[in-house]
Scaffold this active site. Structure first.
Site, PDB file in Angstrom:
ATOM      1  N   ASP A 147       0.848  -1.199   0.000  1.00 36.01           N
ATOM      2  CA  ASP A 147       0.000   0.000   0.000  1.00 36.01           C
ATOM      3  C   ASP A 147       0.877   1.241   0.000  1.00 36.01           C
ATOM      4  O   ASP A 147       1.978   1.237   0.572  1.00 36.01           O
ATOM      5  CB  ASP A 147      -0.917   0.000   1.236  1.00 36.01           C
ATOM      6  CG  ASP A 147      -2.150   0.879   1.054  1.00 36.01           C
ATOM      7  OD1 ASP A 147      -3.242   0.337   0.878  1.00 36.01           O
ATOM      8  OD2 ASP A 147      -2.005   2.117   1.062  1.00 36.01           O
ATOM      9  N   ASN A 171      -5.314  -4.568  -6.945  1.00 34.83           N
ATOM     10  CA  ASN A 171      -6.520  -4.060  -6.298  1.00 34.83           C
ATOM     11  C   ASN A 171      -6.506  -2.560  -6.044  1.00 34.83           C
ATOM     12  O   ASN A 171      -7.566  -1.946  -5.899  1.00 34.83           O
ATOM     13  CB  ASN A 171      -6.707  -4.810  -4.968  1.00 34.83           C
ATOM     14  CG  ASN A 171      -7.796  -4.223  -4.106  1.00 34.83           C
ATOM     15  OD1 ASN A 171      -8.985  -4.401  -4.368  1.00 34.83           O
ATOM     16  ND2 ASN A 171      -7.392  -3.487  -3.069  1.00 34.83           N
ATOM     17  N   TYR A 211     -13.613   7.570 -13.826  1.00 36.61           N
ATOM     18  CA  TYR A 211     -13.589   6.284 -13.128  1.00 36.61           C
ATOM     19  C   TYR A 211     -14.143   5.177 -14.014  1.00 36.61           C
ATOM     20  O   TYR A 211     -13.555   4.097 -14.120  1.00 36.61           O
ATOM     21  CB  TYR A 211     -14.410   6.408 -11.844  1.00 36.61           C
ATOM     22  CG  TYR A 211     -14.456   5.158 -10.996  1.00 36.61           C
ATOM     23  CD1 TYR A 211     -13.388   4.824 -10.167  1.00 36.61           C
ATOM     24  CD2 TYR A 211     -15.579   4.338 -10.992  1.00 36.61           C
ATOM     25  CE1 TYR A 211     -13.428   3.691  -9.368  1.00 36.61           C
ATOM     26  CE2 TYR A 211     -15.630   3.200 -10.198  1.00 36.61           C
ATOM     27  CZ  TYR A 211     -14.556   2.887  -9.384  1.00 36.61           C
ATOM     28  OH  TYR A 211     -14.613   1.751  -8.600  1.00 36.61           O
ATOM     29  N   LYS A 259     -12.169   1.727 -15.327  1.00 36.19           N
ATOM     30  CA  LYS A 259     -12.638   0.386 -14.947  1.00 36.19           C
ATOM     31  C   LYS A 259     -13.071  -0.427 -16.174  1.00 36.19           C
ATOM     32  O   LYS A 259     -12.925  -1.652 -16.184  1.00 36.19           O
ATOM     33  CB  LYS A 259     -13.768   0.494 -13.926  1.00 36.19           C
ATOM     34  CG  LYS A 259     -13.314   1.069 -12.584  1.00 36.19           C
ATOM     35  CD  LYS A 259     -12.146   0.280 -11.993  1.00 36.19           C
ATOM     36  CE  LYS A 259     -11.732   0.791 -10.636  1.00 36.19           C
ATOM     37  NZ  LYS A 259     -10.611   0.018 -10.045  1.00 36.19           N
ATOM     38  N   THR A 291     -16.334   0.686   1.837  1.00 40.58           N
ATOM     39  CA  THR A 291     -14.922   1.029   1.979  1.00 40.58           C
ATOM     40  C   THR A 291     -14.768   2.546   1.990  1.00 40.58           C
ATOM     41  O   THR A 291     -15.689   3.283   1.608  1.00 40.58           O
ATOM     42  CB  THR A 291     -14.098   0.455   0.809  1.00 40.58           C
ATOM     43  OG1 THR A 291     -14.407   1.183  -0.384  1.00 40.58           O
ATOM     44  CG2 THR A 291     -14.384  -1.026   0.604  1.00 40.58           C
TER      45      THR A 291
END
Length: 297
Positions: free
Chosen positions: A41, A93, A163, A167, A198
């Site tokens: 991360d 991810n 976005y 994707k 999240t």
């Protein structure tokens, strides 16, 4: 997790964006299944927190990683191979979101989301896939790549153009690579969830955009999907060799309607954008009214 389970004892995995959200849930599910996981991360403290919280027969270690740095991604893969001799599972991810009117997006906004959401995945594939091909050369299990996309990669929605673009690219890359990798012992799965509980739901707002309201109302749900449940579903998809995971069930229904009735879905999308704009304007007016009242006091 119900259904068949992958024997992950001794398997080596990397999860980018593992410090929170879906990534942290994936790390927990993997460790619970016996894997050793590198929690990668950009936020090193978040990665370390994940390693401290996961429980199970497996293990986890933390590393600071900027997925936009191809050399850094390659170095993490090389470290795992140097230590363990192979890499079995690569979870690309890490991702960010940007929401708002497209004319308010700057080139810097576009560059940032392309760098993380597209190039970040490409860097993971470029580092892991050739290695996995070599590992599978003898006809065995070469490895499995899991790319996190979104329902936004299957359906288009206004106020989320950058976005959605990224994707869609992840979905296309994953499905194309899967058809190429099948004969080489390497699996590929793309994950397309609807709103998941999240931190990303509350980030990336530009202008009046309100992410949590947009994602939940746009997908017709009151509560976002549980990341722990999604992580179990992802591992099951790996076990069964599924090309694409669309979750939860309501998302699969929405996707089916979009495929069967694209013109109807587009009209619904236009109407939803109009409602979001009205809601955002009302929210701004209320904030201005409260601020005006506070100044008078």
């Amino acid at each position: 997790m119900s259904g068949p389970r992958l024997d992950l004892a001794g398997r080596q995995a990397i999860v980018t964006g593992g410090g929170s959200g879906i990534g942290a849930a994936l790390c927990q599910a993997l460790v619970a299944a016996g894997a050793h996981v590198v929690v990668a991360d950009l936020d090193g403290a978040a990665a370390r927190r994940t390693t401290e919280r996961v429980v199970g027969p497996g293990s986890a270690s933390a590393v600071v990683l900027d997925v936009t740095d191809a050399a850094a991604v390659q170095a993490v893969v090389d470290e795992v191979v140097g230590r363990a001799g192979r890499l079995d599972l690569m979870f690309n991810n890490a991702g960010i979101t940007l929401g708002g009117e497209t004319e308010e997006l700057t080139l810097e906004h576009w560059d940032s989301i392309i760098d993380v959401n597209i190039r970040g995945v490409v860097h993971g594939v470029a580092a892991a896939y050739p290695l996995m091909v070599r590992q599978g050369a003898g006809g065995g299990f070469g490895g499995h790549i899991v790319n996190t996309a979104s329902m936004g990669g299957l359906m288009a929605a206004g106020l989320l153009t950058s976005y959605v673009m990224t994707k869609h690219a992840v979905v296309g890359l994953s499905l194309a690579l899967r058809s190429e990798a099948a004969a080489k012992g390497v699996g590929v799965t793309v994950v397309c969830p609807s709103a998941v509980d999240t931190p990303i739901l509350d980030k990336g707002a530009i202008g009046r955009f309100h992410g949590r309201d947009y994602f939940l109302k746009g997908q017709g749900v009151r509560r976002p999907h549980d990341p722990a449940r999604l992580a179990d579903e992802v591992l099951e998809a790996v076990v069964t060799g599924r090309a694409m995971l669309v979750a939860p069930r309501s998302a699969r229904v929405t996707w089916l309607v979009g495929r069967l009735a694209p013109r109807f879905t587009q009209r619904m999308s236009i109407g939803f954008v109009a409602k979001q704009r009205a809601m955002q304007a009302a929210r701004a007016e209320e904030a201005a009214r409260l601020a005006s009242g506070s100044q008078k006091l």
